[in-house]
Write a protein that holds these residues in place. Structure first.
Motif, PDB file in Angstrom:
ATOM      1  N   VAL A 236       0.837  -1.204   0.000  1.00  0.00           N
ATOM      2  CA  VAL A 236       0.000   0.000   0.000  1.00  0.00           C
ATOM      3  C   VAL A 236       0.873   1.256   0.000  1.00  0.00           C
ATOM      4  CG1 VAL A 236      -1.720   1.314   1.316  1.00  0.00           C
ATOM      5  CG2 VAL A 236      -2.012  -1.148   0.979  1.00  0.00           C
ATOM      6  N   ALA A 237       1.997   1.221   0.710  1.00  0.00           N
ATOM      7  CA  ALA A 237       2.916   2.371   0.688  1.00  0.00           C
ATOM      8  C   ALA A 237       3.449   2.606  -0.726  1.00  0.00           C
ATOM      9  CB  ALA A 237       4.064   2.155   1.672  1.00  0.00           C
ATOM     10  N   LEU A 238       3.773   1.534  -1.431  1.00  0.00           N
ATOM     11  CA  LEU A 238       4.203   1.645  -2.824  1.00  0.00           C
ATOM     12  C   LEU A 238       3.082   2.230  -3.676  1.00  0.00           C
ATOM     13  CD1 LEU A 238       6.047   1.048  -5.286  1.00  0.00           C
ATOM     14  CD2 LEU A 238       5.130  -1.303  -5.246  1.00  0.00           C
ATOM     15  N   ALA A 239       1.869   1.719  -3.513  1.00  0.00           N
ATOM     16  CA  ALA A 239       0.732   2.193  -4.304  1.00  0.00           C
ATOM     17  C   ALA A 239       0.457   3.673  -4.047  1.00  0.00           C
ATOM     18  CB  ALA A 239      -0.517   1.368  -3.989  1.00  0.00           C
ATOM     19  N   GLU A 240       0.434   4.083  -2.793  1.00  0.00           N
ATOM     20  CA  GLU A 240       0.151   5.487  -2.493  1.00  0.00           C
ATOM     21  C   GLU A 240       1.274   6.385  -2.994  1.00  0.00           C
ATOM     22  OE1 GLU A 240      -1.601   8.526   0.809  1.00  0.00           O
ATOM     23  OE2 GLU A 240      -1.455   6.403   1.314  1.00  0.00           O
TER      24      GLU A 240
ATOM     25  N   LEU B 194      -8.972  10.231  -9.091  1.00  0.00           N
ATOM     26  CA  LEU B 194      -9.097   8.822  -8.747  1.00  0.00           C
ATOM     27  C   LEU B 194      -8.112   8.046  -9.604  1.00  0.00           C
ATOM     28  CD1 LEU B 194     -10.566   6.539  -7.216  1.00  0.00           C
ATOM     29  CD2 LEU B 194     -12.239   6.513  -9.089  1.00  0.00           C
ATOM     30  N   LEU B 195      -7.267   7.268  -8.937  1.00  0.00           N
ATOM     31  CA  LEU B 195      -6.248   6.502  -9.646  1.00  0.00           C
ATOM     32  C   LEU B 195      -6.383   5.020  -9.328  1.00  0.00           C
ATOM     33  CD1 LEU B 195      -4.486   9.249  -8.333  1.00  0.00           C
ATOM     34  CD2 LEU B 195      -3.245   8.499 -10.336  1.00  0.00           C
ATOM     35  N   GLU B 196      -6.135   4.210 -10.355  1.00  0.00           N
ATOM     36  CA  GLU B 196      -6.036   2.768 -10.189  1.00  0.00           C
ATOM     37  C   GLU B 196      -4.551   2.433 -10.201  1.00  0.00           C
ATOM     38  OE1 GLU B 196      -8.330  -0.669 -12.324  1.00  0.00           O
ATOM     39  OE2 GLU B 196      -6.651  -0.015 -13.598  1.00  0.00           O
ATOM     40  N   ILE B 197      -4.126   1.636  -9.216  1.00  0.00           N
ATOM     41  CA  ILE B 197      -2.728   1.229  -9.153  1.00  0.00           C
ATOM     42  C   ILE B 197      -2.686  -0.297  -9.172  1.00  0.00           C
ATOM     43  CG2 ILE B 197      -0.562   1.315  -7.875  1.00  0.00           C
ATOM     44  CD1 ILE B 197      -3.046   3.857  -6.897  1.00  0.00           C
TER      45      ILE B 197
ATOM     46  N   CYS C  23      -5.096  -1.629  -6.288  1.00  0.00           N
ATOM     47  CA  CYS C  23      -5.361  -0.556  -5.343  1.00  0.00           C
ATOM     48  C   CYS C  23      -6.096   0.582  -6.030  1.00  0.00           C
ATOM     49  CB  CYS C  23      -4.052  -0.024  -4.758  1.00  0.00           C
ATOM     50  SG  CYS C  23      -3.029  -1.303  -3.994  1.00  0.00           S
ATOM     51  N   LYS C  24      -6.779   1.357  -5.218  1.00  0.00           N
ATOM     52  CA  LYS C  24      -7.482   2.542  -5.702  1.00  0.00           C
ATOM     53  C   LYS C  24      -7.137   3.684  -4.748  1.00  0.00           C
ATOM     54  CE  LYS C  24     -11.866   2.879  -5.055  1.00  0.00           C
ATOM     55  NZ  LYS C  24     -13.318   2.670  -5.067  1.00  0.00           N
ATOM     56  N   LEU C  25      -6.723   4.816  -5.295  1.00  0.00           N
ATOM     57  CA  LEU C  25      -6.323   5.973  -4.503  1.00  0.00           C
ATOM     58  C   LEU C  25      -7.136   7.186  -4.923  1.00  0.00           C
ATOM     59  CD1 LEU C  25      -4.326   7.494  -2.550  1.00  0.00           C
ATOM     60  CD2 LEU C  25      -2.861   7.811  -4.568  1.00  0.00           C
TER      61      LEU C  25
END
Length: 142
Positions: A59-63, A114-117, A130-132
């Motif tokens: 999650v840290a990578l995704a954010e 809104l981003l998709e990771i 992930c979704k941010l």
């Protein structure tokens, strides 16, 4: 983008010193018109006690990659960007190698983004999705 791809990557990687990104060895490796890719090594430093990639590190990578994407594609002279929500579905475990995070915009509004990771391994297996959601707020002018 005013800078070329390599200049953008060099600049962002240089400002990661003494941050969580440096601690997790996250490196930005590619950038396009509406996407960003970063990679992170899967070593014991990011493992759960049972030897697989920790969801929190994922999650840290995704954010990190999603927030960076929002920063470079918004006018940061006028706004600052903050993450306001992140969710993750961990689909496959991994214990070694690299994971790659690709952030792509689903929505790029003036106020919210809104981003998709997608987090994949070196064999392109989907590890996590992930979704941010980020928010762009105006910088105060004096």
């Amino acid at each position: 983008m005013d800078l070329n791809k390599q200049e953008i990557l060099d600049k962002v990687n240089s400002i990661c010193t003494n941050t969580l990104l440096e601690t997790l060895s996250i490196e930005f490796v590619d950038v396009g018109e509406d996407w960003v890719i970063a990679k992170m090594p899967v070593t014991p430093k990011v493992h759960q006690p049972d030897g697989i990639l920790h969801g929190g590190a994922t999650v840290a990578l995704a954010e990190s990659v999603g927030s960076f994407a929002a920063h470079i594609f918004m006018d940061i002279e006028k706004v600052f960007v903050r993450g306001i929500e992140i969710s993750a579905n961990h689909l496959k475990s991994i214990s070694e190698g690299y994971v790659f995070a690709k952030a792509t915009f689903l929505h790029k509004g003036r106020t919210t983004q809104l981003l998709e990771i997608k987090i994949i391994d070196e064999s392109e297996n989907l590890i996590s999705l992930c979704k941010l959601t980020t928010i762009s707020l105006p910088k105060k002018t004096s």
